[in-house]
Write a protein that holds these residues in place. Structure first.
Motif, PDB file in Angstrom:
ATOM      1  N   ASN A  14      -6.824 -23.035  41.107  1.00  0.00           N
ATOM      2  CA  ASN A  14      -7.354 -22.189  40.047  1.00  0.00           C
ATOM      3  C   ASN A  14      -8.846 -22.425  39.850  1.00  0.00           C
ATOM      4  N   LEU A  15      -9.241 -23.683  39.926  1.00  0.00           N
ATOM      5  CA  LEU A  15     -10.655 -24.007  39.709  1.00  0.00           C
ATOM      6  C   LEU A  15     -11.506 -23.460  40.844  1.00  0.00           C
ATOM      7  N   GLU A  16     -10.911 -23.379  42.037  1.00  0.00           N
ATOM      8  CA  GLU A  16     -11.665 -22.906  43.202  1.00  0.00           C
ATOM      9  C   GLU A  16     -11.772 -21.383  43.233  1.00  0.00           C
ATOM     10  N   ALA A  17     -10.892 -20.694  42.507  1.00  0.00           N
ATOM     11  CA  ALA A  17     -10.938 -19.228  42.511  1.00  0.00           C
ATOM     12  C   ALA A  17     -12.178 -18.764  41.745  1.00  0.00           C
ATOM     13  N   PRO A  18     -12.930 -17.809  42.319  1.00  0.00           N
ATOM     14  CA  PRO A  18     -14.147 -17.382  41.635  1.00  0.00           C
ATOM     15  C   PRO A  18     -13.831 -16.764  40.274  1.00  0.00           C
ATOM     16  N   GLY A  19     -14.678 -17.062  39.302  1.00  0.00           N
ATOM     17  CA  GLY A  19     -14.534 -16.418  37.992  1.00  0.00           C
ATOM     18  C   GLY A  19     -13.420 -16.978  37.122  1.00  0.00           C
ATOM     19  N   PHE A  20     -12.988 -18.225  37.391  1.00  0.00           N
ATOM     20  CA  PHE A  20     -11.895 -18.758  36.585  1.00  0.00           C
ATOM     21  C   PHE A  20     -12.285 -18.890  35.103  1.00  0.00           C
ATOM     22  N   ALA A  21     -13.457 -19.456  34.854  1.00  0.00           N
ATOM     23  CA  ALA A  21     -13.889 -19.650  33.457  1.00  0.00           C
ATOM     24  C   ALA A  21     -14.009 -18.297  32.746  1.00  0.00           C
ATOM     25  N   ARG A  22     -14.472 -17.294  33.489  1.00  0.00           N
ATOM     26  CA  ARG A  22     -14.601 -15.948  32.913  1.00  0.00           C
ATOM     27  C   ARG A  22     -13.227 -15.387  32.529  1.00  0.00           C
ATOM     28  N   SER A  23     -12.220 -15.637  33.374  1.00  0.00           N
ATOM     29  CA  SER A  23     -10.877 -15.135  33.048  1.00  0.00           C
ATOM     30  C   SER A  23     -10.329 -15.832  31.802  1.00  0.00           C
ATOM     31  N   VAL A  24     -10.681 -17.109  31.635  1.00  0.00           N
ATOM     32  CA  VAL A  24     -10.261 -17.834  30.422  1.00  0.00           C
ATOM     33  C   VAL A  24     -10.955 -17.229  29.201  1.00  0.00           C
ATOM     34  N   ALA A  25     -12.254 -16.930  29.346  1.00  0.00           N
ATOM     35  CA  ALA A  25     -13.008 -16.333  28.237  1.00  0.00           C
ATOM     36  C   ALA A  25     -12.390 -14.995  27.826  1.00  0.00           C
ATOM     37  N   LEU A  26     -12.005 -14.198  28.812  1.00  0.00           N
ATOM     38  CA  LEU A  26     -11.404 -12.885  28.516  1.00  0.00           C
ATOM     39  C   LEU A  26     -10.070 -13.034  27.785  1.00  0.00           C
ATOM     40  N   ALA A  27      -9.268 -14.019  28.221  1.00  0.00           N
ATOM     41  CA  ALA A  27      -7.972 -14.237  27.571  1.00  0.00           C
ATOM     42  C   ALA A  27      -8.173 -14.682  26.113  1.00  0.00           C
ATOM     43  N   LEU A  28      -9.131 -15.558  25.886  1.00  0.00           N
ATOM     44  CA  LEU A  28      -9.409 -16.008  24.510  1.00  0.00           C
ATOM     45  C   LEU A  28      -9.795 -14.825  23.631  1.00  0.00           C
ATOM     46  N   GLU A  29     -10.613 -13.957  24.221  1.00  0.00           N
ATOM     47  CA  GLU A  29     -11.078 -12.782  23.493  1.00  0.00           C
ATOM     48  C   GLU A  29      -9.900 -11.854  23.166  1.00  0.00           C
ATOM     49  N   GLU A  30      -9.049 -11.638  24.179  1.00  0.00           N
ATOM     50  CA  GLU A  30      -7.916 -10.737  24.006  1.00  0.00           C
ATOM     51  C   GLU A  30      -7.016 -11.157  22.840  1.00  0.00           C
ATOM     52  N   PHE A  31      -6.807 -12.481  22.690  1.00  0.00           N
ATOM     53  CA  PHE A  31      -5.896 -12.946  21.638  1.00  0.00           C
ATOM     54  C   PHE A  31      -6.636 -13.443  20.400  1.00  0.00           C
ATOM     55  N   GLY A  32      -7.946 -13.310  20.398  1.00  0.00           N
ATOM     56  CA  GLY A  32      -8.724 -13.752  19.238  1.00  0.00           C
ATOM     57  C   GLY A  32      -8.595 -15.247  18.993  1.00  0.00           C
ATOM     58  N   THR A  33      -8.438 -16.028  20.072  1.00  0.00           N
ATOM     59  CA  THR A  33      -8.229 -17.468  19.933  1.00  0.00           C
ATOM     60  C   THR A  33      -9.558 -18.212  19.829  1.00  0.00           C
ATOM     61  N   PRO A  34      -9.745 -19.058  18.801  1.00  0.00           N
ATOM     62  CA  PRO A  34     -10.938 -19.916  18.788  1.00  0.00           C
ATOM     63  C   PRO A  34     -10.880 -20.856  19.989  1.00  0.00           C
ATOM     64  N   PRO A  35     -11.935 -20.936  20.795  1.00  0.00           N
ATOM     65  CA  PRO A  35     -11.879 -21.707  22.050  1.00  0.00           C
ATOM     66  C   PRO A  35     -11.467 -23.165  21.854  1.00  0.00           C
ATOM     67  N   GLU A  36     -11.814 -23.758  20.726  1.00  0.00           N
ATOM     68  CA  GLU A  36     -11.491 -25.179  20.537  1.00  0.00           C
ATOM     69  C   GLU A  36      -9.995 -25.403  20.284  1.00  0.00           C
ATOM     70  N   ARG A  37      -9.226 -24.328  20.169  1.00  0.00           N
ATOM     71  CA  ARG A  37      -7.770 -24.450  20.005  1.00  0.00           C
ATOM     72  C   ARG A  37      -7.055 -24.499  21.359  1.00  0.00           C
ATOM     73  N   LEU A  38      -7.850 -24.342  22.437  1.00  0.00           N
ATOM     74  CA  LEU A  38      -7.285 -24.379  23.792  1.00  0.00           C
ATOM     75  C   LEU A  38      -7.805 -25.599  24.547  1.00  0.00           C
ATOM     76  N   THR A  39      -6.882 -26.298  25.193  1.00  0.00           N
ATOM     77  CA  THR A  39      -7.259 -27.384  26.104  1.00  0.00           C
ATOM     78  C   THR A  39      -6.785 -27.004  27.496  1.00  0.00           C
ATOM     79  N   ILE A  40      -7.651 -27.179  28.475  1.00  0.00           N
ATOM     80  CA  ILE A  40      -7.262 -26.978  29.864  1.00  0.00           C
ATOM     81  C   ILE A  40      -7.058 -28.362  30.488  1.00  0.00           C
ATOM     82  N   GLU A  41      -5.856 -28.591  31.028  1.00  0.00           N
ATOM     83  CA  GLU A  41      -5.551 -29.879  31.665  1.00  0.00           C
ATOM     84  C   GLU A  41      -5.672 -29.758  33.182  1.00  0.00           C
ATOM     85  N   VAL A  42      -6.446 -30.655  33.746  1.00  0.00           N
ATOM     86  CA  VAL A  42      -6.645 -30.687  35.193  1.00  0.00           C
ATOM     87  C   VAL A  42      -6.241 -32.067  35.676  1.00  0.00           C
TER      88      VAL A  42
END
Ligand code: C2E
Ligand code: MG
Ligand code: MG
Ligand code: MG
Length: 288
Positions: free
Chosen positions: A122-150
């Motif tokens: 997932n990290l190697e796929a181009p635009g991963f961070a952008r897709s996360v930003a779009l999902a946050l926007e779609e659900f109106g989620t404050p970014p600090e309520r999401l943790t990404i575990e790697v």
């Protein structure tokens, strides 16, 4: 999936058994449909403050409700997803479902953060961070309520890309956690450049703290290292009150494990928890 159980599955499928390659392809073909037919399910495991056991967040753990084989755990299908490129739609599905579920439990009076696991691919796929930003926007989620575990091992591969993408996620305001810490090969200088807020000690070490002096030494050093870097530290796989007490004394911040709760659908967790036991988000501990 980078875990030990996952690795043993790979051995199983690539063994002498003539049916194995076919089975592998079957899993891949079926998984493609599973995503389309909504056969994937998210279970959630509470993340608790060690000192008082209050829940502050939950981790999303994917399962596959297979029409014939029943509820399958991640090691049964994540390796196939990772090798076939299906991990991208799978992670996209998990992320959107997790954010949508989170909106519901938040509305039900549990402002739990949510942690989502992502693979190296997932990290190697181009635009991963952008897709996360779009999902946050779609659900109106404050970014600090999401943790990404790697996982730590995921960062061992294409380390430069991982560092960059994790930096992009941090810039969005998303928290980044290093999962299964201790079993991989993160060099310490790399850890310093990563925008990490949480380090999760692998349960292999947590399991040993009751009777293994070496495991205790490792856990103590990881706690000290994490705090020195300004990270919170979470113990994975806490199963006994004795382990909990030891971890509290050692200064560990947070925990997950069967002692507190097993993963379950979020509606079940809601029934089993009191809104009053929800911890408020706290800042990352200051470097000592
Ligand atoms: P993880 O992220 O390290 O998750 C913790 C695993 O330990 C989970 O297994 C959880 O059910 C299990 N566990 C929690 N507490 C205890 C305990 O006290 N004792 C024991 N023995 N086990 C405990 P699960 O759900 O089978 O997931 C396995 C792994 O699959 C996860 O490890 C994660 O690496 C991966 N995974 C799960 N969901 C996803 C996902 O949506 N995407 C990706 N890429 N990976 C996922
Ligand atoms: Mg995890
Ligand atoms: Mg883990
Ligand atoms: Mg693990």
């Amino acid at each position: 999936y980078q875990g030990k159980r996952g690795a043993s599955r790979i051995v199983l499928y690539s063994g002498e058994d003539a049916a194995a390659p076919t089975q592998w392809l079957v899993v891949q073909a079926e998984l493609r449909h599973a995503i389309e037919r909504d056969e994937l399910v998210l279970f959630y495991q509470p993340k608790v403050r060690l000192a008082d056991g209050s829940t502050y967040g939950v981790e999303a753990l994917v399962r596959w409700q297979h029409p014939q084989r029943g509820l399958l755990p991640p090691p049964e299908f994540l390796p196939a997803a990772e090798q076939s490129g299906l991990i991208e739609p799978l992670t996209a599905w998990v992320l959107r479902r997790a954010l949508s579920d989170q909106a519901q439990w938040t509305a039900a009076g549990r402002p739990w953060s949510v942690s989502v696991n992502v693979s190296a691919r997932n990290l190697e796929a181009p635009g991963f961070a952008r897709s996360v930003a779009l999902a946050l926007e779609e659900f109106g989620t404050p970014p600090e309520r999401l943790t990404i575990e790697v996982t730590e091992t995921a960062m061992a591969g294409d380390a430069r890309t991982a560092v960059q993408v994790l930096g992009e996620l941090a810039a969005l305001g998303v928290d980044v956690a290093v999962d299964d810490f201790g079993i991989g090969y993160t060099c310490l200088s790399q850890l310093r450049t990563l925008a990490v807020r949480e380090i999760k000690i692998d349960r292999e070490f947590v399991r040993g703290i009751e009777d293994d002096a070496q495991d205790r030494a490792i856990v103590r050093s990881v706690i000290e290292l994490a705090h020195g870097l300004g990270c919170r530290v979470t113990a994975e796989g806490v199963e006994t009150a004795q382990a909990q007490r030891w971890l509290v004394d050692a200064g560990c911040d947070d925990a997950q494990g069967y002692l507190f709760a097993r993963p379950a659908p979020w509606a079940e967790l809601l029934e089993r928890t009191d809104p009053a036991d929800t911890a408020t988000p706290t800042a990352v501990s200051a470097p000592q």
